[in-house]
Design a protein around this motif. Structure first.
Motif, PDB file in Angstrom:
ATOM      1  N   UNK A  32       0.857  -1.188   0.000  1.00  0.00           N
ATOM      2  CA  UNK A  32       0.000   0.000   0.000  1.00  0.00           C
ATOM      3  C   UNK A  32       0.893   1.238   0.000  1.00  0.00           C
ATOM      4  N   UNK A  33       0.533   2.237  -0.819  1.00  0.00           N
ATOM      5  CA  UNK A  33       1.135   3.565  -0.713  1.00  0.00           C
ATOM      6  C   UNK A  33       0.197   4.424   0.116  1.00  0.00           C
ATOM      7  N   UNK A  34       0.720   5.011   1.189  1.00  0.00           N
ATOM      8  CA  UNK A  34      -0.028   5.983   1.976  1.00  0.00           C
ATOM      9  C   UNK A  34       0.872   7.209   2.112  1.00  0.00           C
ATOM     10  N   UNK A  35       0.402   8.322   1.562  1.00  0.00           N
ATOM     11  CA  UNK A  35       1.249   9.511   1.474  1.00  0.00           C
ATOM     12  C   UNK A  35       0.626  10.685   2.223  1.00  0.00           C
ATOM     13  N   UNK A  36       1.077  10.971   3.449  1.00  0.00           N
ATOM     14  CA  UNK A  36       0.634  12.191   4.128  1.00  0.00           C
ATOM     15  C   UNK A  36       1.057  13.401   3.295  1.00  0.00           C
ATOM     16  N   UNK A  37       0.106  14.263   2.997  1.00  0.00           N
ATOM     17  CA  UNK A  37       0.293  15.235   1.916  1.00  0.00           C
ATOM     18  C   UNK A  37      -0.074  16.628   2.401  1.00  0.00           C
ATOM     19  N   UNK A  38       0.898  17.565   2.428  1.00  0.00           N
ATOM     20  CA  UNK A  38       0.603  18.937   2.811  1.00  0.00           C
ATOM     21  C   UNK A  38      -0.130  19.678   1.706  1.00  0.00           C
ATOM     22  N   UNK A  39      -1.111  20.485   2.076  1.00  0.00           N
ATOM     23  CA  UNK A  39      -1.925  21.190   1.082  1.00  0.00           C
ATOM     24  C   UNK A  39      -1.554  22.666   0.940  1.00  0.00           C
ATOM     25  N   UNK A  40      -0.604  23.128   1.717  1.00  0.00           N
ATOM     26  CA  UNK A  40      -0.290  24.552   1.733  1.00  0.00           C
ATOM     27  C   UNK A  40       0.726  24.949   0.659  1.00  0.00           C
TER      28      UNK A  40
END
Length: 860
Positions: free
Chosen positions: A785-793
């Motif tokens: 599984x790829x799980x990518x915590x992703x900043x939106x700023x």
């Protein structure tokens, strides 16, 4: 060129040639002088790029669509004769079209009215200093003033021309174009020796009757000083700078991935202690390179070198004690394996040892040198890729000397990354006179650079721990890991036909496909024959246009003040035909164009039957190819066929390619990357990786938290990592899922053990590296599984999501889940990119934040 340029090198050469072409036009059409700079980190191959540009400048280059300048003259200028000599050697080593006779070292006996076109002249600051034989007598007024007007000094040896006369005459010749290349351009134009600065300013601005050199090209890792000097130059137009992306250099593997800084845990005199530790590293590195050579069945091996960096006024007995410690720790080291590059160019005594001098440029190829004593004379222009360990006896106040020398040690010994083994992709620096607090100044200097040295890409770690594959991870887990498709960054000007012929060459060299080059050309000839059959009328019209030159004659009637235009047609001569053929060759590549001409000619004539008839058939075939190249549809058709053949061959022979040595596999990896679209490559199992175990915040230092069940771990099964709040939450959540077995924190640095995903931002391809890959058992199979915590700023949030969505669509079968996690209004939200409706929403979205609303996202 003898070397295949890396993608970023080809881009830089293309941009530099565009500037040189503009500069030539500005000078000969308008009399305007110009300047530009090329900046790239140390190790990027600036001399290789210059060699390629010079080849095109002197001989033209179809690959870069560049016509030669028949009057080109190049002055290569630096402030160090040995640096010039090293550059001359590298140019000769890199180029197969620049001969030894084309590179002229300007000695004091040089006496010519003008420089000769097609040659590179090597000059240095000392040759233009006021006491040099090359310049004495140029300014007669100055000489008479010195002599009080009584006995003016004559030119030495009745010299007819000083070097300034030669420069002036060359500039004033309308048939010549003089190009000045300033090597290490930051030197001589900023602070420092006043006379050096004056000499460079005279070359740029001119003085007296001598005009400034028309085209100035500054090359350096840091060009701020040069650019400031050009901004204040007299009547000189600044052309766009050529800047090489350091991330692309790092991706190429030409420079080391990691700099390891080793310091004592406490303050004190640890010179001998760390010298012994450095010796252990030298011995271990020697064994690792030897073992690697055996694994790869390579007859040659890298012979590592240790550099002992000493202060400007070293204590000979202190150096002697360090040498004693080295030989005590490493008795197998020959006693004759030490040399120095100090300013005293004679044998020096350190302790009871006599140490010979060696020229810096000879160190790399002198494998007998295993320990090198140096100050800072090798900080600029000197490269020794086999220098893998450095012990610096410099004090904390000398951080600039340390970082500059380290910058010269980052080249990879084999000019490529060693797959999966960070130990062989790292350089060690031991600092016995630093503590953890003061070493931060070295880290900061390496990361930020200054006006004399560039920032060092890659990781810089202090006292790290070496991680190895987790013994608890099964072969099935690693097999799943290695099967995950990573992606390469596309190349801006890649050509499928060139990729095909490069692949054919590699397959033939390895004996995988006999006659691969001939077969590739034959298949492309067949494809072009089919295209001709389908587009006969279009090709005939284009062919006729090649054979006929049309124009208009203007007839002016002065009496009635009218003009008429009479059209005319003339048969094209060979020059016109050759020009049209060369344009077509840029579509089909020169090699395939040549063999296709022969293929067409053989269909109507034979060299054995009638040589003259065959030559006529060759001319007719060149006209046909020229016309074929003018048909609009042919480029896409030709590229599609070439790309298809290359992909078929890579698929067909991949299992055999995978069994080759790392060096040979790297050649195929480079071929795969020769594409304008992202290409899939397999991951490689990491065998060794360094990770920090401590973090410093202000004056306080603390241990990093450790985690279990990571694919890499220390001898206790722990993996040290600093995770932010989001990442900790994701790791906690994923490790509680049914079937969870292991996790992998995907490195954010380039390498074959880091999963990369291509995405586009502002028309440029970049590489996203997802944070986490998780592994689990499901129905008796290992899944990922790829799980990518992703900043939106950040501005690249949406482009990265769009790249991840495209990747998910094309590689859904390789994963169980591909998810992006982001914090919105204090909550973690997740997008499931395995769903088509989510991917479509991402494709048409205007911003990233809106995607994590209730429509397609859910709470994590």
């Amino acid at each position: 060129m003898k070397f295949t340029l890396k993608d970023y090198q080809a881009d830089a050469v293309r941009d530099a040639l565009e500037n040189l072409n503009t500069a030539r036009t500005f000078w000969h059409s308008h009399g305007h002088k110009t300047a530009f700079s090329l900046t790239a980190v140390t190790g990027a191959g600036k001399t290789v790029m210059a060699a390629s540009a010079f080849e095109a400048l002197f001989h033209g280059d179809d690959e870069f669509d560049f016509d030669a300048d028949p009057g080109a003259v190049v002055i290569w200028f630096s402030d160090d004769p040995s640096l010039n000599e090293q550059t001359r050697f590298r140019l000769k080593e890199s180029s197969d079209r620049i001969n030894r006779s084309d590179m002229v070292v300007v000695e004091n006996t040089f006496n010519r009215p003008k420089f000769e076109a097609g040659k590179i002249y090597f000059l240095n600051t000392q040759k233009l200093s006021k006491n040099s034989l090359l310049v004495r007598g140029h300014d007669q007024d100055e000489m008479e003033e010195k002599a009080g007007g009584l006995f003016p000094e004559t030119r030495p040896d009745l010299r007819a021309y000083t070097i300034w006369d030669t420069i002036q005459n060359t500039i004033e010749d309308p048939e010549l174009t003089l190009y000045l290349v300033l090597d290490e351009a930051h030197r001589g134009v900023g602070n420092g020796n006043k006379e050096k600065g004056t000499i460079v300013q005279r070359l740029i601005n001119g003085f007296g009757a001598v005009p400034g050199i028309p085209v100035v090209w500054g090359i350096s890792a840091t060009v701020e000083r040069f650019n400031k000097a050009i901004e204040t130059a007299i009547k000189r137009t600044k052309l766009p700078d050529v800047v090489v992306d350091s991330a692309k250099v790092q991706e190429s593997g030409l420079i080391k991935d990691t700099i390891l800084l080793d310091i004592p845990d406490e303050m004190g005199d640890f010179d001998t202690l760390l010298v012994r530790r450095a010796t252990d590293k030298l011995r271990d590195s020697t064994a690792l390179w030897s073992e690697y050579a055996k694994q790869q069945l390579d007859s040659g091996t890298v012979v590592p070198l240790m550099v002992l960096q000493v202060p400007n006024t070293p204590d000979p007995n202190e150096i002697g004690r360090a040498l004693d410690a080295i030989f005590s720790r490493y008795p197998e080291l020959p006693s004759s394996s030490v040399a120095h590059v100090l300013g005293e160019h004679t044998t020096q005594q350190f302790g009871n040892r006599d140490i010979p001098y060696i020229e810096p440029q000879r160190v790399q190829d002198s494998n007998w040198v295993r320990v090198l004593i140096a100050k800072d004379a090798i900080s600029t222009g000197w490269d020794c890729p086999r220098a893998e360990v450095m012990v610096s006896f410099r004090a904390a106040s000398d951080r600039t000397h340390i970082t500059q020398l380290l910058g010269r040690m980052v080249r990879s010994p084999l000019a490529r990354r060693i797959p999966g083994n960070e130990r062989l992709n790292a350089v060690d620096c031991l600092l016995p006179r630093f503590n953890r607090k003061t070493v931060e100044s070295v880290v900061e200097a390496l990361m930020s650079g200054d006006e004399t040295s560039s920032a060092t890409p890659g990781r810089i770690l202090v006292n790290p721990v070496e991680m190895h594959p987790n013994p608890a991870a099964s072969d099935a887990v690693w097999a799943t890991f290695e099967a995950l498709p990573s992606q390469t960054r596309p190349q801006r000007a890649a050509k499928p036909a060139k990729r095909l012929t490069a692949l054919a060459q590699e397959l033939a060299d390895d004996g995988i496909l006999e006659g691969a080059g001939r077969k590739a050309h034959s298949l492309m000839h067949q494809a072009l024959d089919e295209f001709q059959a389908q587009h006969q009328d279009k090709i005939k019209a284009k062919r006729d246009s090649v054979m006929t030159v049309d124009g208009k004659t203007v007839v002016a009637d002065l009496k009635v003040k009218t003009k008429t235009f009479n059209e005319f047609w003339e048969d094209a001569d060979m020059a016109v035909i050759d020009d049209a053929y060369r344009r077509a060759a840029r579509v089909f590549t020169p090699d395939i164009s040549r063999t296709y001409v022969e293929h067409i000619a053989r269909q109507v004539a034979s060299l054995d039957d009638d040589p003259e008839e065959f030559l006529e058939a060759i001319v007719e075939a060149r006209v046909t190819v020229a016309g074929l190249g003018l048909v609009t549809e042919v480029q896409d058709y030709f590229d599609r066929i070439a790309d298809g053949i290359a992909k078929d061959w890579l698929t067909q022979y991949w299992s055999t390619i995978k069994s080759l040595s790392d060096d040979r596999k790297e050649s195929y990896r480079q071929v795969i990357e020769m594409s304008t679209e992202p290409q899939d490559v397999e991951l490689i199992k990491p065998e060794a990786k360094f990770e920090p175990t401590k973090v410093r915040q202000g004056e306080k230092e603390s241990d990093l938290p450790t985690w279990q069940q990571h694919l890499l771990c220390d001898e206790n099964g722990n993996y040290a990592a600093e995770l932010n709040t989001w990442e900790e939450k994701v790791l906690e959540c994923e490790s509680k899922r049914d079937g969870f077995t292991f996790w992998y924190r995907n490195p954010q640095q380039p390498g074959q053990s880091s999963l990369g995903i291509a995405y586009q931002e502002a028309g440029q391809y970049k590489i996203l590296r997802p944070d986490f890959i998780f592994f689990a058992e499901q129905d008796g199979q290992v899944v990922a599984d790829i799980v990518d915590p992703h900043g939106l700023h950040l501005a690249d949030a949406l482009p990265k999501l769009q790249g991840l969505a495209v990747y998910a669509e094309n590689h859904a079968s390789a994963y169980r889940r591909i998810e992006s996690v982001a914090e919105v209004k204090g909550k973690l939200r997740v997008l499931d990119l395995s769903k088509a409706e989510v991917r479509e929403a991402i494709r048409v979205a205007k911003d990233a934040i809106s995607l994590f609303g209730d429509a397609i996202a859910r709470d994590y």
